[in-house]
Enzyme design. Structure first.
Site: not given
Lengths: 452, 365
Positions: B55, B230, B256, B284, B190, B265, B52, B227, B287, B250, B277, B156
């Site tokens: 990336c 977080c 999530c 989350c 992703c 992340c 798509c 997690h 991805c 949460c 996110c 992908c």
């Protein structure tokens, strides 16, 4: 007669193959084929309807916001949810940021190397063989701005992440609203970046487009196409909540020079020349040549995108171009003018956010429902149709902007918008059909979206 | 002479996020460190298939080093269909020549899945001199055989991702099904965070292949669980759950998948530390997971409704799972669910989580 097959077309997202017949130094016939399909619509079937919004974003990493919003709208219509004001405003901000990102990216990264010598650095070189029309200094300035545009890409994506969570593939648009709250800090974070980008659009991007146009007047003389334009409308305004929604970019058509209205129900996809039978793939179908279907409005092919939006919006600068707007260069001017317009609108819309007010409502899914989501992606009109049965997605259909622009011939054999625009394009040198590439890239095509 | 040790490099990759709490990403020192190390920039060829373009768009978000520095100082990116180059047959000829010139020495980067149904005809990338279509499948096989290493960028390319979701009419496959594990490095997501792409590239260039987990992911980026760090963790421990989007709490109840997601992340954050996110109130969706998206559906459903194909939690493994889960910091709510067998967690994934963080020195400690 000379036949040419052009593939791959570098810098155009997705896979596209173009076949040309050339006679008397001009294109007399063209075929535009999307050569990649993923079948993403089928992957939605049987799943929780609310998954549509994040899954359909995966159609495109360049304009994910538009897909997310169209899907969320389809769900909200299907299940009768009215989103809070903050969600409406925030979605407009997110979509607007995506427009600025894509318009800037398109001009500098996709289109410009067909006109100026790019950086002497891989992978930009070797680039297209061009005879520069710009003075050396102007060329050098545009290359510098090309580098600057990379920084702008990053800045706009940050701006989008402020309310979108992340970019590409933001997480914050959900059926029922958005997840991110409005607060003063975020408004400032968005606005500071917006001002930087707006400054770039006003003082760099728009002047650059006009400089390019000034030194390439011949690029107004080809790439016109049939001149039929369509916009589904985008950016719902506050007043629109009473009765019929009202959009900042209005929906409408422009057919043989005459304005008209749009009824999304009259859009049908034809597939005589596409590798489909209904919604099923038919990779061996005789006569077919593309993975892209042919959407038509009452049987007519319409060009979609910034040019369509600006003509239908009645933008004075684009109107002033007259017939010249319908050309390889005209589309770039429409995109740049649109960017300036939107940058101003976003600054105003930002003031409409109300900190502390709700951003989402809970969706109450019903087992049987259907809904349509309509908006504009940066590349043009976008439509999502959703059908829910037994509380899961029964059918899902996406008609993306490039499905229109890069469509093959329809059931009656009439060519798609890009196929029409290519006819008549001069090809002085068949080993280097530069004008053809300029026409192709004047459309903001995304072949990942087109066949999805 | 390498200006920084590999150990220091790994610390830079991780610590920047952990100590600053915002993404200064690969610190400026890293870009400086790379400058001058390389006598000759290694050849990198980037190709796109059933993708798509997300990336590639994510790569543009790299801060330190930015794209320009990456291209001028670190790698010789001789082919990237979206960034530049010529069109038509000469584009593929140029690609073929670049691969021959650097045969056995170049890095192949693949973005997007590889369609294999209908002879690969669901993705063709051009035509040969005879006008015959060249499938992406053929291109990948040809180039992968000549490359010294292959990097799958995005879920992908690595595992099939969204392109290979059921019913997968195009027969999309990730490179894990097409390229030998020893030759492959997966950078899923992703899209993937630009730091994961650039950081993995930098490691390859300076020190060779990074240490990877059972799914081919560099441990320096995928060694921990979302997690764990977080910002909403306190809500989880206090059993405060958001039931509507935009609420504090949460996000477990609104779907999530942070507890089953290996990625950094929560420390690194996205878009130069602007947001990510969960901070934006969105669950989350895991991805980076080999089974994304199928393994994450329904996206807004609580994790216990999730089941992974082929994963059974037996009485024997429950003990281990519970133990590791504690080590990972998965709290009572989830541990309870694991013991009841309601949450399927990839067995390899869980065993991996606890110790890898320390071994690589890349952990938040």
């Amino acid at each position: 007669m000379t036949k040419l097959v052009l593939a791959p077309i570098s810098r155009v997202p997705g896979q596209v193959q173009i076949e040309l017949e050339i006679e008397g130094g001009k294109v007399v016939r063209s075929k535009v084929a999307g050569t990649m399909a993923r079948g993403l619509e089928a992957t939605l079937k049987g799943h929780d309807p609310r998954d549509a919004q994040l899954l359909t974003q995966r159609i495109c990493g360049i304009c994910p916001v538009a897909h997310g919003i169209a899907a969320a709208q389809a769900l909200e219509k299907a299940f009768g949810a009215a989103i809070p004001e903050n969600a409406r405003v925030m979605r407009n901000l997110l979509l607007g940021a995506n427009f600025l990102l894509t318009n800037i990216y398109h001009f500098y990264q996709i289109a410009l190397p067909d006109y100026v010598h790019s950086l002497p650095l891989a992978p930009f070189t070797p680039g297209p063989a061009i005879t520069p029309t710009l003075p050396v200094q102007a060329n050098a300035a545009l290359v510098q701005h090309f580098l600057l545009s990379l920084e702008m890409s990053r800045t706009v994506q940050e701006m989008l992440a402020v309310f979108g969570g992340k970019m590409p593939h933001p997480s914050a648009v959900v059926p029922g609203g958005v997840t991110e709250n409005a607060d003063a800090q975020k408004v400032t974070a968005f606005r500071s970046r917006l001002r930087e980008v707006a400054d770039f659009i006003k003082n760099v991007y728009l002047p650059d487009v006009h400089t390019l146009a000034w030194y390439n007047p011949q690029a107004f003389a080809y790439g016109a196409g049939a001149g039929n334009l369509l916009s589904l409308g985008a950016y719902p305004l506050k007043d629109g909540l009473r009765g019929q929604p009202e959009f900042y970019f209005k929906s409408g058509r422009y057919t043989n020079g005459q304005p008209g209205e749009v009824d999304p129900d009259k859009i049908k996809e034809e597939f005589r020349y596409a590798w489909y039978e209904g919604d099923s793939f038919q990779s061996e179908k005789p006569g077919a040549y593309s993975w892209v279907k042919a959407p038509r409005y009452e049987g007519t092919a319409y060009e979609v995108g910034a040019l369509a939006r600006m003509v239908i919006h009645g933008h004075s600068g684009v109107k002033a171009l007259g017939d010249k707007a319908f050309s390889a260069m005209g589309r770039h001017i429409a995109r740049a003018e649109e960017s300036l317009l939107l940058a101003g609108a976003l600054d105003e819309w930002l003031n409409q956010l109300e900190p502390g007010k709700p951003v989402a409502v809970n969706l109450n899914p019903t087992p049987l429902a259907q809904g349509t989501g309509i908006t504009e992606a940066p590349q043009g009109a976008l439509l999502h149709r959703l059908e829910v049965k037994n509380a899961v997605i029964h059918n899902y259909q996406v008609i993306a902007p490039a499905t229109w622009n890069a469509s093959p011939r329809d059931d009656s054999g009439k060519p798609g918008p890009l196929e029409q625009a290519l006819v008549g394009t001069p090809v002085p040198d068949t080993t280097n059909p530069l004008e053809v590439y300029r026409v192709i890239r004047s459309f903001d095509l995304c072949l990942a979206c087109a066949a999805h | 002479m390498k200006p920084i040790s590999r150990r220091k490099f790994l610390e830079l990759c991780a610590a920047s996020a952990a100590t600053l709490g915002l993404s200064q990403t690969l610190l400026p020192e890293l870009a400086e460190a790379l400058n001058g190390v390389l006598q000759k920039k290694p050849t990198v060829l980037w190709i796109q298939g059933a993708a798509c373009s997300g990336c590639s768009m994510s790569l543009l978000n790299s801060v330190h080093p930015d794209l320009k520095a990456l291209l001028t100082e670190i790698i010789n990116l001789r082919h990237h269909p979206q960034l530049g180059g010529v069109s038509g047959q000469s584009a593929l000829e140029h690609l073929r020549q670049a691969a021959e010139q650097a045969r056995g020495k170049f890095l192949l980067i693949v973005e997007g899945a590889v369609p294999t149904a209908a002879g690969g005809n669901y993705c063709t990338v051009g035509v040969d001199a005879q006008g015959q279509a060249i499938t992406f499948q053929t291109l990948v096989k040809d180039l992968a055989a000549k490359a010294s290493l292959v990097m799958a960028v995005g879920t992908c390319a690595a595992y099939g991702g969204a392109a290979a979701a059921k019913p997968n009419l195009t027969g999309c496959k990730g490179l894990n099904a097409l390229v030998d594990a020893e030759k492959l490095i997966n950078v899923p997501g992703c899209p993937p965070h630009p730091d994961w792409i650039v950081g993995t590239l930098a490691h390859l260039v300076m020190y060779g292949r990074p240490e990877v987990d059972d799914f081919g992911r560099p441990k320096m980026f995928y060694g921990g669980v979302v997690h764990d760090n977080c910002p909403r963790r306190q809500y989880f421990d206090n059993s405060t759950f958001a039931l509507t989007f935009g609420e504090p709490g949460c996000l477990l109840e609104v779907g999530c998948k942070g507890p089953m997601t290996f990625a950094d992340c929560s420390l690194r954050q996205w878009n130069g530390g602007t947001n990510w996110c969960i901070r934006s109130g969105s669950p989350c969706i895991s991805c980076t997971h080999p089974e994304f998206p199928a393994g994450s559906l329904p996206l807004y459903g609580r994790m216990e409704r999730i089941s992974f194909a082929g994963i059974k939690v037996t009485a024997d493994t429950v003990g281990k799972l519970a133990g590791t889960a504690t080590a990972l910091g998965i709290g009572a709510h989830l541990a309870g669910n694991i013991i009841k067998g309601r949450v399927g967690i990839l067995k390899k994934g869980v065993q991996r989580g606890g110790d890898t963080v320390d071994k690589t020195g890349a952990g938040p400690n």
